[in-house]
Design a protein around this motif. Structure first.
Motif: not given
Length: 439
Positions: A111-130
């Motif tokens: 999950a921590l690596s996934f968070q870093e990838e989202l920050l790098y690509w500039g995608i908000e966490e709110d876009n995750l499906d429920w």
């Protein structure tokens, strides 16, 4: 073959496919090539128009070579290829989001690596499906707890290193190791063994004090030699627990944080009843009046019995030295949602089967009231089955069979999630304990 929208918005370029063959300079106006960790994708510019705030969407606004290198790691002008030195497995989820606007969390990815990838690509966490967002937030909460424990441990070690090596500082360091870290040495192991021993003695002493002979003596206001011995043993145990509490309070750097801990509150609730009992006994003997009669004595006796029953909380002190009990507490804290769902399922099923059984049994034979049927539904659906209440009619037995099967299924639904949480919690605490021993 006609390709769909999913294929047109982005497609994978196979390694054997020649990019230079059939490439025209005007093609860069229509599409770009993204190379992530050696895996190439062909993306039309129209795909990135919907995501202008992302890292890939910003490529369209680059006007020179320096602007491009600020966004990507390398750029090939000949085929308009942008190279990103990132995890290609994580980029698959980013590509799916660019294609259909759905962001999913890979189970095999941290999950921590996934968070870093989202920050790098500039995608908000709110876009995750429920379906993935709850699992993602749960993992991030677990990581936050681990980091907080690591920070507290490092802060304690740093504070201990910066403290001036005086006699008081050395004594406090040894005291902390003895009461908080049983693996630190022989004093810590002896202290932990004594704590477990006194907890065991208290549990045995509480069991003996409920024997019929001793209860008759208590009701008559008498005290035999055995009763006196039980009181002495209890006093010694409480004295040890009080001493242990004071030692833990003295060595704690933050007294307020120490008093807010769950185990500290359990210690206070378990120790206070002994002293309150002494005060109540002393007060009842000194202020007993003839006008008060038996009502006053009954109230005092009820208070004493309730306070003495709280001594069973001493058993919870074993959580300080038991990795299994610590895992149980951590799992219960993390699985509050699952436990709530289990309770909701049982309440709905009980509210359904209890009145149904009452109606059927009331028509066929003499039956109890609906509250009694609720009790029957509780012990039936939880597979306890005391047998104090059973349906007599055939339709009632069919309803009982349905409630039994429903109870088994409903109890099994959240078990898998709770089991996985228990396994993760156990591994985390075990690894943390190994890191502490290593330090």
């Amino acid at each position: 073959t006609l390709k769909g929208v999913f294929y047109q918005r982005a497609r994978l370029i196979h390694p054997q496919e020649d990019l230079l063959k059939g490439f025209h300079p005007d093609d860069r106006k229509h599409h770009i090539i993204i190379n992530v960790g050696g895996i190439k994708y062909l993306l039309p510019w129209t795909t990135l128009d919907e995501f202008p705030l992302t890292r890939l969407g910003q490529l369209k606004f680059c006007t020179n070579f320096d602007d491009i290198l600020n966004i990507c790691d390398d750029y090939d002008v000949t085929c308009n290829e942008f190279f990103f030195d990132r995890n290609p497995g994580a980029f698959r989820t980013i590509l799916t989001f660019l294609r259909v606007g759905k962001l999913r969390l890979l189970r095999e990815m941290c999950a921590l690596s996934f968070q870093e990838e989202l920050l790098y690509w500039g995608i908000e966490e709110d876009n995750l499906d429920w379906c993935c967002k709850r699992r993602y937030l749960q993992k991030m909460e677990e990581l936050t707890e681990i980091n907080e424990r690591e920070d507290d441990l490092l802060e304690n070690e740093t504070t201990g290193e910066t403290v001036e090596e005086t006699k008081i500082g050395l004594c406090m360091k040894k005291l902390q190791d003895m009461v908080e870290r049983p693996q630190s040495g022989l004093p810590g192991k002896v202290f932990a063994c004594l704590s477990v021993l006194f907890v065991t003695i208290t549990a045995v002493n509480l069991s003996i004090s409920t024997m019929p002979d001793l209860r008759e003596e208590e009701e008559k206001g008498e005290c035999s030699q055995m009763c006196y011995n039980i009181f002495i043993v209890e006093s010694v145990c409480v004295a040890w627990f009080s001493l242990e509490f004071l030692l833990r309070f003295i060595q704690a750097k933050s007294k307020f944080s120490f008093l807010r801990r769950p185990l500290t509150l359990i210690d206070i609730i378990a120790i206070l009843p002994y002293y309150i009992t002494l005060l109540v006994d002393t007060g009842s003997e000194g202020s007993k009046k003839p006008s008060s009669g038996n009502i006053y004595l009954d109230k005092v006796g009820l208070v004493l019995r309730i306070l003495r029953a709280l001594r069973i909380l001493y058993v919870m002190r074993l959580a300080r030295h038991s990795l299994g009990l610590q895992t149980l507490g951590l799992t219960a804290r993390r699985c509050t949602r699952e436990f709530g769902l289990l309770l909701l399922f049982l309440c709905v099923a009980i509210a359904l089967f209890a009145p149904l059984l009452y109606v059927i049994e009331n028509e066929m034979a003499d039956s109890q009231d609906i509250p009694a049927c609720y009790w029957w539904a509780v012990i039936t659906m939880t597979t306890v089955g005391y047998g104090d209440m059973v349906p007599r009619s055939i339709p009632g037995q069919v309803v009982a069979l349905s409630s039994i099967l429903s109870g088994i299924l409903l109890m099994a639904f959240p078990v898998t999630s709770i089991f996985h949480t228990f396994s993760r919690s156990y591994l985390e605490l075990k690894q943390e304990q190994e890191r502490i021993m290593y330090r």
